[in-house]
Design an enzyme around this catalytic site. Structure first.
Site, PDB file in Angstrom:
ATOM      1  N   LYS A  35       0.830  -1.209   0.000  1.00  0.00           N
ATOM      2  CA  LYS A  35       0.000   0.000   0.000  1.00  0.00           C
ATOM      3  C   LYS A  35       0.868   1.265   0.000  1.00  0.00           C
ATOM      4  O   LYS A  35       0.659   2.175  -0.787  1.00  0.00           O
ATOM      5  CB  LYS A  35      -0.929   0.032   1.232  1.00  0.00           C
ATOM      6  N   THR A  36       1.830   1.286   0.910  1.00  0.00           N
ATOM      7  CA  THR A  36       2.680   2.466   1.010  1.00  0.00           C
ATOM      8  C   THR A  36       3.501   2.616  -0.274  1.00  0.00           C
ATOM      9  O   THR A  36       3.711   3.720  -0.779  1.00  0.00           O
ATOM     10  CB  THR A  36       3.595   2.345   2.239  1.00  0.00           C
ATOM     11  N   ASP A 220      -2.008   7.749   3.571  1.00  0.00           N
ATOM     12  CA  ASP A 220      -1.621   6.390   3.989  1.00  0.00           C
ATOM     13  C   ASP A 220      -2.292   6.091   5.333  1.00  0.00           C
ATOM     14  O   ASP A 220      -2.686   7.008   6.048  1.00  0.00           O
ATOM     15  CB  ASP A 220      -0.088   6.324   4.149  1.00  0.00           C
ATOM     16  N   GLU A 221      -2.440   4.821   5.686  1.00  0.00           N
ATOM     17  CA  GLU A 221      -3.030   4.409   6.976  1.00  0.00           C
ATOM     18  C   GLU A 221      -4.400   5.062   7.177  1.00  0.00           C
ATOM     19  O   GLU A 221      -4.724   5.544   8.264  1.00  0.00           O
ATOM     20  CB  GLU A 221      -2.096   4.786   8.148  1.00  0.00           C
ATOM     21  N   GLN A 251      -5.833  -3.279  10.479  1.00  0.00           N
ATOM     22  CA  GLN A 251      -4.764  -2.592  11.211  1.00  0.00           C
ATOM     23  C   GLN A 251      -5.238  -1.298  11.844  1.00  0.00           C
ATOM     24  O   GLN A 251      -4.445  -0.387  12.085  1.00  0.00           O
ATOM     25  CB  GLN A 251      -3.585  -2.314  10.284  1.00  0.00           C
ATOM     26  N   ARG A 603       5.062  -7.198  11.099  1.00  0.00           N
ATOM     27  CA  ARG A 603       6.254  -6.365  10.917  1.00  0.00           C
ATOM     28  C   ARG A 603       7.453  -7.216  10.517  1.00  0.00           C
ATOM     29  O   ARG A 603       8.460  -6.716  10.031  1.00  0.00           O
ATOM     30  CB  ARG A 603       6.619  -5.596  12.204  1.00  0.00           C
TER      31      ARG A 603
END
Ligand code: ATP
Ligand code: MG
Length: 723
Positions: A35-36, A220-221, A251, A603
């Site tokens: 995504k990022t 983002d996020e 998330q 992560r």
């Protein structure tokens, strides 16, 4: 034009998102699916291929670190610096708007940002001033109330007490708190967002300017935006702007701070014609790690549901270590980190994550003892350390006399004979006359204070005047240095015994270096000192080891969002700690904790360790805990249990004859217990020793308690009564 660098190394779905037409787009996808990366490449695509000017883009990320990384990646894709590209956190960008348009916001030009400690201090002071009993009115709850309203975009005047006395009191406190801040030109974090929103909402010209400017808004996020952030985004987008948002409902971990994952649905309603793209391939982790994450998150009922896969190898099993206590846990982690580093791996490729900030202390101690450099993100940040804040308070007063929170902080630090009574007189005056503490002090020195108290206050005020005069025109770092020297803080901390005082002095010196290394954004329209002070409040350092030093990364699971590391430790997986005690009873809370665990697991790229301790001393209290329920949700075939490497003696069963009759002592005898012996424990009651292992500090016994069942306990901690 050669678009290869931007499009190569993207899969089909990613490419579709990056090259999408100028219409609202929502990318919804699991962890590590790019995504990022898509967001970054989209920015480069718009600039390089669509020919947009960098200033027509606005990119929002979650942390300053992520923003810096994103800028770096975009610039390397473009091959040129993109200095006019606005990229930052919601707070950072809101701050920038307020600085540019301070006139329209009703703030003084040199307004100061206060962090949550400062905020709490102001609230306490306010409550004391009106004689509220802080056992009935808890300052933290008041703080929470105020911030929650701001996050929803509400001022005190918008709130209705619904005939509820408690609520009425809260609203009154909110109102008075805000008046206090406005008087002093103080802006808390939630206020940054709210004011920036009001600025755009109430000033048609300014709004039109930014709507014209920012044709593309990249976020983002997105799952963790709160109401005011979302409202801000909608305003800026207007009808012409093109929002491009990426997120993952699994998330969403900031509900407790007002984040609303529902914005994902709301977005599709507010921006009709939104296209939705899903990314399903994970490029980050091994198949084992991904399977564990998928299995865990399946236990949540409220999900949009995604199918995340990888064609990466199975990889290593997830290793679980059951420690005796928190120190054993830390030693284990440090041992593995040392091996990792000795094998030639960069230390910065390893991260240790924990649920609660306080867990870092023991880990830090173990790392320090082992001589392994580390850096803590969040929590104990450089600019949040008491001595640094003291020095900053002096600096702030030199530029801004009415900053009450700074005034209160250092008026008697180092001690100069200004006692509680004197302060109270000044506060009363400030309240009665709706003025700042500085103004109150000027008034009461002539009328209201005793001769000695007045002399002390005059000495303080002259000191600030002198600092201002002498540093006028100096370079920033000289200015910081001079203020630190004059403040008397160094002598003050020198009196503090041992290493602590020295560390504080080092931190003050470090502040001077921070000022020397500080480069102001030339576009900011404020003095260098104010820019530096804002930087200190906003960035809060984000770590203390020098940026260039290769060091292990320590952080809470929350601050690990968006990051990735080849080696990850998730520590403290115990029920009560993670999931946190507060949330276990509440299904929504528990699901949020599980999402946090999902964030933690995902992560890891190659190697994941999960540790838990049977006993833990945290916040000065000992507790015994069961392994986290999240551990049980990871399929056992993905997991390998790690036993302590140095096992002095093997466990023995009461029936075993292994050591009987031989010349040596039995392991039980060596540690002073008998198998089969009856014992009593403060919490678990009566039981019988079944088994034992280890020696010295590691000696532990397995006890079958009559009511609590079988448990392994460390002898040195368990306080067992042997009967
Ligand atoms: P998170 O949900 O944790 O924020 P994300 O969806 O933003 O994750 P990224 O951080 O963008 O994911 O990507 C995860 C990793 O996968 C990164 O190392 C990235 O470089 C890599 N990656 C993403 N897409 C591809 C691709 N098409 N080919 C190779 N590597 C990729
Ligand atoms: Mg990401």
């Amino acid at each position: 034009m050669d678009v290869t660098p931007i499009l190569e190394s993207l899969n089909e779905a990613q490419r579709q998102a990056v090259t999408a037409p100028a219409e609202p787009l929502l990318v919804i996808a699991g962890a590590g699916s790019g995504k990022t990366r898509v967001l970054t490449h989209r920015a480069a695509w718009l600039i390089d291929v669509q020919g947009l000017a960098p200033e027509s883009l606005l990119a929002v990320t979650f942390t300053n670190k992520a923003a810096a990384e994103m800028r770096g990646r975009i610039e390397s894709l473009l091959g040129t610096p993109a200095s006019h590209l606005w990229i930052g956190t919601f707070h950072g960008l809101a701050h920038r708007l307020l600085r540019r348009h301070w006139r329209e916001t009703g703030l003084p030009q040199n307004f100061q940002i206060i962090d949550s400690d400062d905020q709490l201090r102001l609230i306490k002071r306010l409550m004391k001033g009106i004689g509220l009993d802080d056992s009935q009115w808890i300052p933290r709850e008041v703080q929470y109330f105020i911030n929650a309203q701001k996050d929803e975009g509400l001022r005190a005047k918008h709130l209705d007490d619904d005939g509820d006395n408690n609520r009425r009191q809260m609203i009154t406190l909110y109102q008075s708190y805000q008046e206090l801040c406005d008087r002093g030109g103080l802006v808390d974090f939630a206020e940054l967002l709210l004011r920036a929103h009001e600025l755009l909402r109430d000033n048609a010209n300014i709004l039109a300017h930014y709507q014209r400017r920012f044709q593309h808004l990249l976020v983002d996020e997105f799952q963790d935006t709160n109401a005011i952030q979302y409202a801000w985004l909608r305003l800026l987008a207007g009808t012409e702007g093109v929002p491009f948002v990426v997120g993952d409902d699994d998330q969403s971990i900031y509900r407790w701070r007002g984040a609303r994952v529902e914005h994902i649905f709301q977005f599709q309603k507010d921006f009709p014609g939104t296209s939705v793209i899903k990314l399903e391939q994970n490029y980050r982790s091994t198949a084992t790690i991904l399977k564990a994450a998928n299995a865990l998150i399946e236990n949540n009922s409220s999900r949009m549901g995604k199918n995340l896969w990888t064609d990466d190898e199975e990889g290593e099993p997830i290793r679980v270590y059951s420690a005796y206590n928190e120190r054993d846990e830390a030693d284990f982690i440090v041992g593995r980190l040392r091996d990792w580093s000795e094998q030639g791996n960069p230390r910065a490729d390893a991260a240790v994550l924990y649920r609660s900030n306080a867990q870092s202390r023991v880990l830090e101690e173990a790392l320090m003892n082992a001589g392994l450099p580390y850096r803590v993100y969040g929590g104990l940040r450089f600019f949040e350390r008491a001595e640094v804040k003291d020095a900053l308070a002096y600096l702030r007063l030199t530029s801004h006399r009415d900053d009450d929170s700074s005034f209160e902080r250092v008026v008697n630090k180092p001690t100069r004979g200004i006692g509680a009574r004197t302060l109270e007189i000044m506060r009363t005056h400030a309240r009665a006359n709706a003025c700042s503490m500085w103004q109150a002090a000027s008034a009461v020195i002539n009328d209201g204070l005793s001769g000695r108290a007045a002399t002390a206050v005059v000495a303080f005020m002259s000191l600030i005047e002198r600092m201002t005069r002498e540093t006028d025109g100096m370079e920033l770092h000289d200015r910081v240095d001079h203020v630190v020297q004059l403040s008397g803080l160094i002598d003050h901390f020198r009196k503090e015994k041992g290493e602590r005082g020295e560390t504080r002095i080092e931190n003050l010196e470090e502040l001077v270096s921070a000022a020397r290394g500080y480069a102001r954004d030339p576009a900011e329209e404020m003095s260098e000192l104010d820019a530096f002070l804002a930087h200190a409040a906003l960035e809060a350092g984000e770590g203390q080891a020098d940026a260039w030093e290769d060091c292990v990364q320590l952080m809470t699971m929350h601050s690990a969002k968006g990051l990735e590391y080849p080696l990850v430790f998730l520590s403290g997986l115990e029920d009560g700690l993670f999931p946190h005690q507060r949330s276990v009873a509440d299904p929504h809370g528990l699901e949020e904790e599980r999402r946090l665990c999902y964030v933690g697991i995902t992560r890891a790229k190659r190697t994941l360790y999960i540790t838990h301790a049977e006993q833990r001393r945290l916040h000065g209290m000992d507790s015994f805990a069961q392994p986290s329920r999240f551990l049980a949700e990871i399929p056992t075939e993905l997991v390998e249990e790690v036993r302590p490497r140095v096992q002095v003696s093997r466990p023995v069963r009461p029936s075993s004859r292994s050591s009987r009759g031989s010349g040596s002592m039995s392991p039980a005898a060596e540690i002073g217990v008998r198998l089969g012996q009856r014992v009593r424990h403060g919490k678990f009651g009566d039981g019988v020793i079944l088994n034992c292992e280890g020696q010295g500090a590691h000696a532990r016994v397995e006890v079958n308690f009559e009511t609590a069942g079988t448990k392994w306990l460390v002898l040195g901690y368990a306080n067992l009564d042997l009967m």
